[in-house]
Design an enzyme around this catalytic site. Structure first.
Site, PDB file in Angstrom:
ATOM      1  N   GLU A 119      42.496  36.440  53.929  1.00  0.00           N
ATOM      2  CA  GLU A 119      43.278  36.509  52.701  1.00  0.00           C
ATOM      3  C   GLU A 119      43.048  35.276  51.828  1.00  0.00           C
ATOM      4  O   GLU A 119      42.914  35.391  50.602  1.00  0.00           O
ATOM      5  CB  GLU A 119      44.766  36.673  53.030  1.00  0.00           C
ATOM      6  CG  GLU A 119      45.129  38.044  53.537  1.00  0.00           C
ATOM      7  CD  GLU A 119      44.696  38.358  54.973  1.00  0.00           C
ATOM      8  OE1 GLU A 119      44.824  39.519  55.372  1.00  0.00           O
ATOM      9  OE2 GLU A 119      44.236  37.446  55.696  1.00  0.00           O
ATOM     10  N   ASP A 133      34.437  36.201  34.912  1.00  0.00           N
ATOM     11  CA  ASP A 133      34.599  37.370  34.045  1.00  0.00           C
ATOM     12  C   ASP A 133      35.145  36.976  32.670  1.00  0.00           C
ATOM     13  O   ASP A 133      34.669  37.462  31.645  1.00  0.00           O
ATOM     14  CB  ASP A 133      35.526  38.388  34.706  1.00  0.00           C
ATOM     15  CG  ASP A 133      35.712  39.632  33.849  1.00  0.00           C
ATOM     16  OD1 ASP A 133      34.690  40.227  33.432  1.00  0.00           O
ATOM     17  OD2 ASP A 133      36.863  40.011  33.604  1.00  0.00           O
TER      18      ASP A 133
END
Length: 164
Positions: A119, A133
């Site tokens: 995680e 991005d």
């Protein structure tokens, strides 16, 4: 050396049975870095990026990445996380001696039968990918590297810390 646990005797993939293990407090800390052009870092720092608060959005993305890890990593157990903390450190060209960078560090905790290393690592990657991005229109040459586990606590194997 330990054996790989995600394979049965026939060598087929399996999800490890953790049902008999006791629940314990688990914690993992991971980090990674995205390198970029000086102007890209300046836009991130000044909040002048057209898409908004890059690091704020990347922080939310990292938290979401930690929460969705079991959906992305095929043999990972879904866990109820008790904490996900994401921090960013800005390294300008004077600090690095070369390309500026943003370091992402994520701490994940839970009370469970298995650890939260995946995680924490997944959260770092998703946070860094979100920075990429959001900034790719001005800097397609950014690079992500150095993603690694720094520390894990809890479970049968106990406490582990990466050596400096």
């Amino acid at each position: 050396m330990s054996t790989l646990t995600h394979f049965n005797r026939a060598g087929e993939a399996r999800m490890v049975d953790v049902g008999a293990k006791p629940e314990s407090e688990r914690l993992a800390l991971a980090e990674g870095r995205i390198r970029m052009q000086p102007e890209t870092l300046r836009q991130i720092q000044q909040g002048g990026h057209a898409k908004g608060d890059v690091l704020g959005i990347a922080r939310i993305a990292a938290i979401m990445g930690a929460k969705r890890t079991a959906e992305l990593v095929p043999l990972c157990h879904p866990l109820a996380l008790t904490k996900v903390d994401c921090e960013f450190e800005i390294l300008d060209e004077t600090a690095t001696g070369s390309e500026p960078a943003v370091i992402c560090r994520v701490t994940v905790a839970t009370q469970a039968r298995t650890g939260v290393e995946m995680e924490a690592l997944c959260a770092v990657q998703i946070g860094l990918l979100t920075i990429y991005d959001m900034c790719k229109a001005v800097d397609r040459g950014m690079s992500i590297d150095g993603v690694r586990l720094l520390e894990k606590r809890g479970g049968r194997s106990g406490h582990w810390t990466r050596e400096a």
